[in-house]
Design an enzyme around this catalytic site. Structure first.
Site, short mmCIF file in Angstrom:
data_model
loop_
_atom_site.label_atom_id
_atom_site.label_comp_id
_atom_site.label_asym_id
_atom_site.label_seq_id
_atom_site.Cartn_x
_atom_site.Cartn_y
_atom_site.Cartn_z
N SER A 143 0.47 -0.98 0.25
CA SER A 143 -0.09 -0.27 0.14
C SER A 143 0.87 1.39 0.15
CB SER A 143 -0.68 0.10 1.35
OG SER A 143 -1.41 0.98 1.08
N TYR A 157 -1.68 -1.23 10.49
CA TYR A 157 -2.47 -1.09 9.42
C TYR A 157 -1.00 -0.37 8.31
CZ TYR A 157 -3.63 -1.07 3.96
OH TYR A 157 -4.04 -0.47 2.42
N1 NAP Z 1 -8.90 -0.60 -2.16
C1 NAP Z 1 -7.81 0.60 -1.68
O1 NAP Z 1 -8.11 2.24 -2.28
C2 NAP Z 1 -6.43 0.42 -1.57
C3 NAP Z 1 -5.26 0.38 -1.15
C4 NAP Z 1 -3.97 0.36 -0.99
C5 NAP Z 1 -3.88 -0.68 -0.23
N2 NAP Z 1 -4.76 -1.66 -0.86
C6 NAP Z 1 -5.10 -3.72 -1.07
O2 NAP Z 1 -5.48 -3.73 -1.83
C7 NAP Z 1 -6.00 -5.24 -1.08
C8 NAP Z 1 -7.38 -5.39 -1.69
O3 NAP Z 1 -7.89 -4.51 -0.98
P1 NAP Z 1 -9.37 -4.40 -1.02
O4 NAP Z 1 -9.76 -2.58 -1.35
O5 NAP Z 1 -9.76 -4.86 -2.38
O6 NAP Z 1 -10.05 -4.56 0.18
P2 NAP Z 1 -11.78 -5.32 -0.08
O7 NAP Z 1 -12.28 -4.45 -0.22
O8 NAP Z 1 -11.93 -4.67 1.99
O9 NAP Z 1 -11.65 -7.01 -0.04
C9 NAP Z 1 -10.44 -7.54 0.39
C10 NAP Z 1 -10.26 -9.12 0.50
O10 NAP Z 1 -9.89 -9.78 1.35
C11 NAP Z 1 -10.58 -10.93 2.17
N3 NAP Z 1 -10.59 -11.19 3.54
C12 NAP Z 1 -10.31 -10.29 4.24
N4 NAP Z 1 -9.94 -10.74 5.40
C13 NAP Z 1 -9.94 -11.79 5.65
C14 NAP Z 1 -9.76 -12.86 6.10
N5 NAP Z 1 -9.14 -13.01 7.61
N6 NAP Z 1 -9.31 -13.94 5.59
C15 NAP Z 1 -9.42 -14.30 4.03
N7 NAP Z 1 -9.72 -13.69 3.49
C16 NAP Z 1 -9.53 -12.33 3.62
C17 NAP Z 1 -12.23 -10.37 1.86
O11 NAP Z 1 -12.29 -10.84 1.64
P3 NAP Z 1 -13.94 -12.04 2.75
O12 NAP Z 1 -14.28 -10.70 3.83
O13 NAP Z 1 -14.94 -12.93 1.99
O14 NAP Z 1 -12.45 -12.55 3.60
C18 NAP Z 1 -11.69 -9.72 0.48
O15 NAP Z 1 -12.28 -10.61 -0.67
C19 NAP Z 1 -5.68 -5.00 0.20
O16 NAP Z 1 -4.16 -5.83 0.96
C20 NAP Z 1 -5.81 -3.88 0.58
O17 NAP Z 1 -4.27 -3.84 1.62
C21 NAP Z 1 -5.79 -0.85 -0.98
#
Ligand code: NAP
Length: 246
Positions: A143, A157
């Site tokens: 991130s 985080y």
């Molecule tokens: N969105 C952004 O702007 C952003 C920015 C920087 C970095 N990121 C990174 O990108 C990645 C994806 O982010 P996103 O925005 O797509 O997040 P998201 O929409 O919250 O999705 C997170 C995913 O991880 C799964 N997950 C969460 N807790 C879990 C657990 N304990 N065990 C197994 N699976 C789990 C969730 O599924 P379930 O709830 O079904 O388990 C979901 O499929 C992450 O690493 C995040 O830190 C995102």
């Protein structure tokens, strides 16, 4: 000569960036094995490439071990070509207050690190042999918040993501002798459930003046797994619209 169908294992597939990444790999004809706590959307169950989804809480060490064991049975001694460590958690207070070093529960920091740092380490170890067989690639989703103070991302985080960036370098060196490349993709502000309306205020700080789409992160992940990036390891690609430059 028939080309071998490649296999990817991806965590956090049920929505957001992970879901978009699965769709990209599927479009390219890869066989896909995934996990998240929830099941995947109904229409995805009909995707012939997305052969297996295993429900697991990767923040729980027993579930993590169980997932690794089940996925290795599915691989059946065959090669793994890519592991995408995408699942993560970014806890907020009920009032969307930033969780810093002085507020919040320290035990909650351990939960964040279990999922955001120790699960990618455990998965890299658990699939090392299969990745070696496939001369595969690991992509860790880090991130922008791991590199500078972020107004909304909490300290647990951000430090977990900084540690994942460091882990990427460590893994890259150790896994090179297995023929496995290890890189990271660091997203900025991407339109998923992880970000809220308050993030709109960040757009003036983004040189490209817009948020990113999950598909744009998915594309970077996919490209890193291809032969054109065959000499690239230990690096981190910022998918931020230039936001990381400030
Ligand atoms: N969105 C952004 O702007 C952003 C920015 C920087 C970095 N990121 C990174 O990108 C990645 C994806 O982010 P996103 O925005 O797509 O997040 P998201 O929409 O919250 O999705 C997170 C995913 O991880 C799964 N997950 C969460 N807790 C879990 C657990 N304990 N065990 C197994 N699976 C789990 C969730 O599924 P379930 O709830 O079904 O388990 C979901 O499929 C992450 O690493 C995040 O830190 C995102």
């Amino acid at each position: 000569m028939t080309s071998v169908r490649k296999t990817v294992i991806l965590t956090g597939a049920s929505r957001g960036i992970g879901h978009a990444t699965v769709k990209r790999f599927s479009l390219e004809g890869w066989r896909i094995i995934t996990c998240s706590r929830e099941t995947v959307p109904e229409e995805c169950k009909r995707d012939p490439n997305w052969t297996h989804h295993i429900s697991a809480d990767l923040g729980d060490s027993e579930d993590l071990d169980q997932f690794i064991a089940e996925a290795n049975v599915l691989l059946d001694g065959g090669p793994l070509h890519a592991l995408v460590n995408n699942a993560a958690v970014s806890p907020k207070t009920p009032f969307k207050e930033r969780l810093g070093c002085l507020n919040g529960d320290v035990a909650a920091w351990r939960d964040v690190f279990e999922l955001n740092l120790f699960a990618p380490l455990g998965l890299a170890r658990g699939f090392a042999t299969a990745l070696h067989r496939g001369k595969g690639v690991i992509v860790n989703i880090t991130s922008i918040a791991g590199h500078a103070i972020h107004p909304f991302a909490g300290s647990a985080y951000s430090t977990s993501k900084a540690a994942l960036s460091a882990l990427t370098r460590e893994l890259a060196v150790e896994f090179a002798s297995l023929g496995v490349r290890v890189n990271a993709v660091a997203p900025g502000e991407i339109e998923t459930g992880m970000i809220g309306p308050e993030y709109e205020a960040l757009i003036p700080r983004i040189p490209m003046h817009r948020m990113g789409k999950p598909e744009e992160v998915a594309a970077a992940v996919f490209q890193l797994c291809g032969a054109d990036f065959g000499y690239v390891t230990g690096t981190e690609i910022f998918v931020t619209g230039g936001q990381h430059l400030y």
